[in-house]
Design an enzyme around this catalytic site. Structure first.
Site, PDB file in Angstrom:
ATOM      1  N   HIS A   1       6.030  37.248 -22.221  1.00  0.00           N
ATOM      2  CA  HIS A   1       5.846  35.759 -22.479  1.00  0.00           C
ATOM      3  C   HIS A   1       4.173  35.934 -23.596  1.00  0.00           C
ATOM      4  O   HIS A   1       3.373  36.455 -23.165  1.00  0.00           O
ATOM      5  CB  HIS A   1       5.831  34.994 -21.599  1.00  0.00           C
ATOM      6  CG  HIS A   1       4.825  35.413 -20.392  1.00  0.00           C
ATOM      7  ND1 HIS A   1       3.464  34.803 -20.373  1.00  0.00           N
ATOM      8  CD2 HIS A   1       4.701  36.026 -19.351  1.00  0.00           C
ATOM      9  CE1 HIS A   1       2.812  35.226 -19.427  1.00  0.00           C
ATOM     10  NE2 HIS A   1       3.633  35.922 -18.700  1.00  0.00           N
TER      11      HIS A   1
ATOM     12  N   ASP B   1      -1.700  39.836 -18.495  1.00  0.00           N
ATOM     13  CA  ASP B   1      -0.459  38.879 -18.225  1.00  0.00           C
ATOM     14  C   ASP B   1      -0.435  37.717 -19.244  1.00  0.00           C
ATOM     15  O   ASP B   1      -1.322  36.656 -19.299  1.00  0.00           O
ATOM     16  CB  ASP B   1      -0.710  38.130 -17.009  1.00  0.00           C
ATOM     17  CG  ASP B   1       0.239  37.156 -16.489  1.00  0.00           C
ATOM     18  OD1 ASP B   1       1.474  37.204 -17.120  1.00  0.00           O
ATOM     19  OD2 ASP B   1       0.247  36.235 -15.633  1.00  0.00           O
TER      20      ASP B   1
ATOM     21  N   GLU C   1       5.913  30.532 -20.111  1.00  0.00           N
ATOM     22  CA  GLU C   1       6.361  31.243 -18.898  1.00  0.00           C
ATOM     23  C   GLU C   1       5.615  30.470 -17.781  1.00  0.00           C
ATOM     24  O   GLU C   1       6.212  30.358 -16.602  1.00  0.00           O
ATOM     25  CB  GLU C   1       6.420  32.736 -19.133  1.00  0.00           C
ATOM     26  CG  GLU C   1       6.998  33.263 -17.932  1.00  0.00           C
ATOM     27  CD  GLU C   1       5.932  33.433 -16.700  1.00  0.00           C
ATOM     28  OE1 GLU C   1       6.431  34.008 -15.668  1.00  0.00           O
ATOM     29  OE2 GLU C   1       4.803  33.258 -16.876  1.00  0.00           O
ATOM     30  N   GLU C   2       4.145  30.587 -17.895  1.00  0.00           N
ATOM     31  CA  GLU C   2       3.561  30.314 -16.772  1.00  0.00           C
ATOM     32  C   GLU C   2       3.534  28.800 -15.956  1.00  0.00           C
ATOM     33  O   GLU C   2       3.312  28.695 -14.880  1.00  0.00           O
ATOM     34  CB  GLU C   2       1.891  30.317 -17.166  1.00  0.00           C
ATOM     35  CG  GLU C   2       1.427  31.803 -17.608  1.00  0.00           C
ATOM     36  CD  GLU C   2       1.411  32.910 -16.495  1.00  0.00           C
ATOM     37  OE1 GLU C   2       2.012  32.621 -15.443  1.00  0.00           O
ATOM     38  OE2 GLU C   2       1.050  33.996 -16.869  1.00  0.00           O
TER      39      GLU C   2
ATOM     40  N   ASP D   1       6.507  42.076 -17.609  1.00  0.00           N
ATOM     41  CA  ASP D   1       5.573  40.957 -17.323  1.00  0.00           C
ATOM     42  C   ASP D   1       5.049  41.245 -15.813  1.00  0.00           C
ATOM     43  O   ASP D   1       5.092  40.644 -14.980  1.00  0.00           O
ATOM     44  CB  ASP D   1       6.218  39.652 -17.369  1.00  0.00           C
ATOM     45  CG  ASP D   1       5.268  38.530 -16.914  1.00  0.00           C
ATOM     46  OD1 ASP D   1       3.947  38.699 -17.173  1.00  0.00           O
ATOM     47  OD2 ASP D   1       5.724  37.555 -16.478  1.00  0.00           O
TER      48      ASP D   1
ATOM     49  N   HIS E   1      -4.036  35.994 -12.966  1.00  0.00           N
ATOM     50  CA  HIS E   1      -4.152  34.397 -13.016  1.00  0.00           C
ATOM     51  C   HIS E   1      -5.612  34.172 -12.747  1.00  0.00           C
ATOM     52  O   HIS E   1      -6.005  33.169 -12.060  1.00  0.00           O
ATOM     53  CB  HIS E   1      -3.421  33.500 -12.439  1.00  0.00           C
ATOM     54  CG  HIS E   1      -1.687  33.703 -12.696  1.00  0.00           C
ATOM     55  ND1 HIS E   1      -0.775  33.146 -12.077  1.00  0.00           N
ATOM     56  CD2 HIS E   1      -1.308  34.321 -13.740  1.00  0.00           C
ATOM     57  CE1 HIS E   1       0.283  33.195 -12.561  1.00  0.00           C
ATOM     58  NE2 HIS E   1      -0.095  34.021 -13.785  1.00  0.00           N
TER      59      HIS E   1
HETATM   60 ZN   LIG Z   1       3.337  36.782 -16.746  1.00  0.00          ZN
HETATM   61 ZN   LIG Z   2       1.433  34.911 -15.180  1.00  0.00          ZN
END
Ligand SMILES: [Zn+2]
Ligand SMILES: [Zn+2]
Ligand SMILES: [Zn+2]
Ligand SMILES: [Zn+2]
Lengths: 450, 450
Positions: free
Chosen positions: A267, A279, A313-314, A341, A413
């Site tokens: 992503h 990420d 995606e998130e 991912d 994150h």
């Molecule tokens: Zn991800």
């Molecule tokens: Zn993520």
């Protein structure tokens, strides 16, 4: 059958080419350079921000410069959520500011300061068990600490509170929801991530505290005095508006069966707090590098390799869902797919989700990965990581390459997801594995569906 | 002499009591509990903040409850500096916000946004070598990366840029000064710390960037396009005002020579960004626990133990300097001192700074620490850590207990200096060592001056 043909070693050229591409990838910095470029020239790529738009341009240009034959974008609309300023404090008995982040989709406090007494729960189940009405004018606090495991399964046990804790608390009357971050580190970073309000439940502000700040709040709660907490944040101003998102897709066209596509996914979007290096910058780097290596082969693989950099995606796999909708009529031609991912660790396992008939071929391929420390799982139910699971659920066969995820949730994150967290050695190996897989899947003739 | 008497083993009671106090400390949580109390009930204790005032009350109450015989404060004035809001960004060629902190004493930008091109230097010397006028309207950026060493000597090599980089840059015409943080970690935290403007040099804003953000800025600088950086911060509003600070002092009164004082020191203030658990909550915990253990002995030591919690260490040893001024007439009665202000690692070395005649006694004491992994240094020039060096320079003999500082600069002066960074096992051992030293120095009769 074709499958047995390949496993029997009759496709000697493919086998040899796989070795060539492995040697190339394992001695090359390309995937790292792509991540460096993305994180330096774009940085955080939160849906709805100018940087997200810039990332789409970056990706189109990068794919073209890497030798993809066809590059295009597919646009759609997604709900826009943007983070606002946040001030979070313990206000009594001992005032201290804490490090916290709004969870994705959280409402704000409408310019007011929300202040209430804190009631702690060991986990989401304990919160659900609270008596009706028992949290009137309270802030619920889930203290659960995520466990560290190689395969990352601690995440599944912890993330439920993040996704649904706010609504569960609101059902009991709570006016706010706070939780210990879903993370395995002891750094003073909160871990954000999406949360989903349930229909017909009051939407209350939802925050994650850094692990040290959750410790602090727990320490205060041991002192048998009421602990009050205040939240002021202005998220959600843009709620209910939408924003245009775009999957970026690039192909290395197959020489014999161009309509048959093998997909590699990652992503392109990221949370706003770090630079999204791990990420999912690593996924972008690995999949683009694999495409480049295939594009440079003298003899093009028979099938098409399609690299899909998914949007949004998130905030809920929006790009992946849109892809499945737009491509449902050609889903039967989606031969197999894999996504990256899941962090920066070295792959230790290939987990297939393919036809029984093709398992022997997959085992033969896995043998080529054995010198890289990869074994094949006994299971055969993989659907693909993250976005790719949407395609898997729509019938596309899949492979999951499982890496050591022991430290992934140390920086997942958070503001701490930056380029230095990329393990260069693991990245080279993983890039080689995805490149080898891409060539195997595009050039072996194996039918993974039947 | 008395000294030889003790080393010869004639002071058997003291020797036995040292063992008793060792066993007590090494099985006790007291020092940890003190740190937990300070960081939970007070938190960050930046000079001039309400929490700093609260810390003085906390310390007075804690000393009284721990059994100190006399507890008092000594007040003085220090220049007040307070951090304001900061926005720091790379603005071109690729806009990104960065994580940065103002260095202590830095001026702000007076409500304006300062924006200028960045010029990088490998270290402070390279900056000093820049031609006169070469930095007109530029922001100087020192990229030097601190080295990790057990004894922390990488700090000395790195900190010069922090202390004097801004003025050196201003001498060449620079309008701003930024630097890679003095820190060994790769977390996205900037490390603050004091900087000192030189007289008659223009005062320019001074910032430290987190290590990942310094990497990012360096990456941008490799792209052969001008890189511009902007700073908006409102520090310094309170500059030139002063604030009242207070050393907090507690004594366990000596039974035979109460006028002879052995000093244990730590600093009570902290930077504003973390909770000051390690810097210097650990020092507070260790020294108060040692005082408590001595106060609980049936046979009180002959000399007085004086625990001094110094004020305003972080902004320039203000409390220590005031102490030396106020106590200069009794400095001859300061028998020996030790401070703890160096992290959370286990002590591996005792480094004395005492009379030649007392070295044999110190060696005999060091033998008691050998089972705890402590050896005695060959040198004999210790002045005491941090604050205590002011007393050492005023003639007080000293001991430095040197801990493993390998990871201290991972979280030093960052938001990440929180309770979880305290190594509980090392803390127990170190508390035992300080308690043993306190008893040795108060009850052995050794003359460390002559
Ligand atoms: Zn991800
Ligand atoms: Zn993520
Ligand atoms: Zn200190
Ligand atoms: Zn300090």
């Amino acid at each position: 059958t074709t499958a047995v043909t390949w496993a029997d070693g009759l496709a000697g050229d493919t086998r040899q080419q796989i070795q060539v591409i492995k040697d190339k990838a394992i001695n090359d910095d390309l995937s790292y350079d792509i991540i460096e470029s993305l994180t330096t020239e774009v940085g955080p790529r939160m849906v709805g921000t100018p940087a997200e738009k810039a990332s789409v341009k970056w990706a189109v240009n990068k794919m073209k410069s890497l030798g993809f034959d066809k590059v295009w974008t597919e646009e759609s609309e997604a709900t826009l959520w943007q983070r606002g300023e946040l001030d979070a404090q313990i206000t009594a008995p001992y005032p201290q500011h804490v490090k916290a982040l709004a969870l994705g989709n959280s409402v704000g406090t409408n310019g007011e300061t929300l202040s209430a007494e804190v009631v702690a729960f060991d986990n989401l189940d304990a919160l659900k068990d609270a008596p009706a009405g028992s949290l009137e004018n309270k802030i619920a606090f889930v203290t659960y600490q995520m466990e560290r495991h190689r395969d990352g399964h601690g995440y599944g046990k912890a993330v439920g509170a993040r996704v649904s804790g706010a609504s569960e608390a609101a059902k009991k009357g709570a006016v706010g929801f706070i939780m210990r971050s879903v993370g395995t580190d002891t750094n003073r970073f909160a871990h954000t991530g999406v949360q989903m309000y349930q229909d017909d439940v009051k939407k209350i502000p939802a925050l994650a505290l850094s692990n040290p700040d959750a410790d602090l709040l727990e320490s205060m709660l041991t002192r048998d005095e009421p602990v009050t907490f205040s939240i002021k944040m202005d998220n959600g101003k843009t709620k209910s508006k939408t924003t245009t998102i775009a999957n970026v897709i690039g192909e290395v066209t197959g020489s014999k069966h161009p309509e048959q596509v093998v997909t590699l996914g990652a992503h392109l979007d990221s949370w706003d707090v770090g630079t999204g290096a791990v990420d999912d910058g690593i996924g972008v780097g690995i999949t683009l590098a694999a495409g480049h290596y295939l594009s440079q082969l003298e003899a093009r693989p028979e099938r098409t390799l399609r690299v899909i950099l998914f949007a949004a995606e998130e905030i809920g796999l929006h790009g992946a869902k849109d892809y499945v909708e737009k491509h449902k009529n050609e889903m039967d031609n989606h031969v197999i797919g894999a996504e990256w991912d899941f962090g920066n660790g070295k792959i230790y396992e290939l987990a297939p989700g393919v036809s029984e008939q093709s398992l022997e071929d997959m085992r033969a391929f896995a043998q080529l990965l054995a010198p890289l420390g990869v074994t094949m799982a006994d299971t055969n139910n993989a659907k693909g990581q993250s976005d790719m699971s949407a395609l898997g659920n729509a019938g596309q066969p899949a492979v999951n390459f499982n890496p050591d995820g022991s430290d992934y949730f140390d920086f997942h994150h958070t503001e701490n997801d930056t380029l230095d967290k990329v393990d260069k050695a693991a990245l080279k190996t993983n890039t080689a594995i995805y490149s080898m897989f891409a060539l195997f899947a595009t050039d072996s003739g194996v039918n993974f569906r039947n």
